[in-house]
Write a protein that holds these residues in place. Sequence first.
Motif, PDB file in Angstrom:
ATOM      1  N   GLN A 166       1.846   8.709  -0.206  1.00 31.99           N
ATOM      2  CA  GLN A 166       2.877   8.805   0.822  1.00 31.99           C
ATOM      3  C   GLN A 166       2.911  10.205   1.419  1.00 31.99           C
ATOM      4  OE1 GLN A 166       6.667   7.387  -0.638  1.00 31.99           O
ATOM      5  NE2 GLN A 166       5.772   5.512  -1.447  1.00 31.99           N
ATOM      6  N   GLN A 167       2.805  11.200   0.578  1.00 32.94           N
ATOM      7  CA  GLN A 167       2.799  12.579   1.063  1.00 32.94           C
ATOM      8  C   GLN A 167       1.590  12.836   1.956  1.00 32.94           C
ATOM      9  OE1 GLN A 167       2.649  15.563  -2.027  1.00 32.94           O
ATOM     10  NE2 GLN A 167       3.443  17.170  -0.702  1.00 32.94           N
ATOM     11  N   MET A 168       0.437  12.282   1.558  1.00 29.57           N
ATOM     12  CA  MET A 168      -0.777  12.465   2.338  1.00 29.57           C
ATOM     13  C   MET A 168      -0.645  11.837   3.727  1.00 29.57           C
ATOM     14  SD  MET A 168      -4.691  11.545   1.261  1.00 29.57           S
ATOM     15  CE  MET A 168      -4.594   9.793   1.627  1.00 29.57           C
ATOM     16  N   MET A 169       0.057  10.700   3.793  1.00 30.12           N
ATOM     17  CA  MET A 169       0.223   9.993   5.057  1.00 30.12           C
ATOM     18  C   MET A 169       1.452  10.452   5.843  1.00 30.12           C
ATOM     19  SD  MET A 169      -2.094   7.782   5.845  1.00 30.12           S
ATOM     20  CE  MET A 169      -3.443   6.867   5.146  1.00 30.12           C
ATOM     21  N   GLY A 201       0.824  -1.197   0.000  1.00 26.28           N
ATOM     22  CA  GLY A 201       0.000   0.000   0.000  1.00 26.28           C
ATOM     23  C   GLY A 201       0.857   1.245   0.000  1.00 26.28           C
ATOM     24  N   LEU A 202       0.237   2.373  -0.224  1.00 25.95           N
ATOM     25  CA  LEU A 202       0.946   3.665  -0.233  1.00 25.95           C
ATOM     26  C   LEU A 202       2.125   3.639  -1.206  1.00 25.95           C
ATOM     27  CD1 LEU A 202       1.007   4.378   3.621  1.00 25.95           C
ATOM     28  CD2 LEU A 202      -0.756   4.954   1.946  1.00 25.95           C
ATOM     29  N   SER A 203       1.880   3.089  -2.400  1.00 28.09           N
ATOM     30  CA  SER A 203       2.972   2.950  -3.364  1.00 28.09           C
ATOM     31  C   SER A 203       3.074   4.135  -4.319  1.00 28.09           C
ATOM     32  CB  SER A 203       2.812   1.653  -4.163  1.00 28.09           C
ATOM     33  OG  SER A 203       1.542   1.595  -4.772  1.00 28.09           O
ATOM     34  N   SER A 204       2.229   5.133  -4.154  1.00 25.61           N
ATOM     35  CA  SER A 204       2.328   6.333  -4.985  1.00 25.61           C
ATOM     36  C   SER A 204       2.848   7.497  -4.148  1.00 25.61           C
ATOM     37  CB  SER A 204       0.965   6.704  -5.579  1.00 25.61           C
ATOM     38  OG  SER A 204       0.121   7.261  -4.587  1.00 25.61           O
ATOM     39  N   PRO A 205       3.623   8.381  -4.751  1.00 23.17           N
ATOM     40  CA  PRO A 205       4.137   9.545  -4.014  1.00 23.17           C
ATOM     41  C   PRO A 205       3.033  10.398  -3.401  1.00 23.17           C
ATOM     42  CG  PRO A 205       5.293   9.291  -6.106  1.00 23.17           C
ATOM     43  CD  PRO A 205       4.159   8.299  -6.122  1.00 23.17           C
ATOM     44  N   VAL A 206       1.889  10.507  -4.089  1.00 19.02           N
ATOM     45  CA  VAL A 206       0.790  11.324  -3.577  1.00 19.02           C
ATOM     46  C   VAL A 206       0.265  10.752  -2.262  1.00 19.02           C
ATOM     47  CG1 VAL A 206      -1.573  12.089  -4.010  1.00 19.02           C
ATOM     48  CG2 VAL A 206       0.121  12.206  -5.837  1.00 19.02           C
ATOM     49  N   ALA A 221      -4.291   7.246  10.068  1.00 19.73           N
ATOM     50  CA  ALA A 221      -2.893   7.635   9.939  1.00 19.73           C
ATOM     51  C   ALA A 221      -2.116   6.371   9.576  1.00 19.73           C
ATOM     52  CB  ALA A 221      -2.385   8.236  11.248  1.00 19.73           C
ATOM     53  N   ILE A 222      -0.822   6.512   9.341  1.00 20.92           N
ATOM     54  CA  ILE A 222      -0.043   5.380   8.852  1.00 20.92           C
ATOM     55  C   ILE A 222      -0.088   4.195   9.806  1.00 20.92           C
ATOM     56  CG2 ILE A 222       2.101   6.363   9.784  1.00 20.92           C
ATOM     57  CD1 ILE A 222       1.706   4.143   6.635  1.00 20.92           C
TER      58      ILE A 222
END
Length: 262
Positions: free
Chosen positions: A70-73, A63-68, A151-152
């Motif tokens: 990751q930035q959000m989290m 999961g969270l494999s896109s930069p967008v 959250a993460i």
Amino acid sequence: MLTEHERRKAAEALAAAESARSPIPPLTETFEGITAVDAYEIQLVGIRNRIAAGERVRGHKVGLSSPVMQQMMGVDEPDYGHLLSTMELSEDVPVPVGLYCVPRVEVEIGFVLGAPLPGEECTVDDVRAATERVVPALELIDSRIVDWRIAIADTIADNASSAGYVIGAGRPIGDLVLRDVQAQLTDDTGELLATGRGDAVLGDPAESVAWLARTVARFGVRLEAGHLILPGSCTRAVDVAPGRTYTADFTGLGPVSLTFTH
């Protein structure tokens, strides 16, 4: 850091929320000081309990494999979860929405491994060589945290928000350029819901799989032959509704669908 008792308590709360389809407040609000390490330990408590109850590990998801995302989290790398035998879905069997809290679908290029992957030194070339076939996939995600207020640490502890998956037949990886694969998600009304490309997943979905192999190796885990790896979504997640069929179609891979009922 949490105590072992707190970790077990968090895992039990998530399991109860999933069973009752009744989301709980964020763990990050309930357990002060929870870290990503705590969250992975909570995830493992839950997975071990499910294996003890007869479920089997079929693979892993990133999961969270896109930069967008990751930035959000507020993170600088993806997270991962486990795919279990009870999560396997079929194109031919409608899925009751009521079995989940707030389900969504994601569009993924799946990897079925024909050989184990190396661990800490795993590369994209290793992934391509070990892949038996790449498959069109829909991941069903869900959150046992109320209102997806995550959250993460919340999503990691909640098995990276995993809930189910379906895959199509796919094809050998051959000379397929994964980063150039185009994907679109439609429903049975013909509405185009989302579009994306393979390079939305860490620039190349195979890089996401290599990251996963390197990461789980730190915990003594190896990605095995026969495992399915979902590397992350090519598109945004889409809420599902009963009475609808959702189809992901990929250039070079073909389509895969899921139908939902009440």
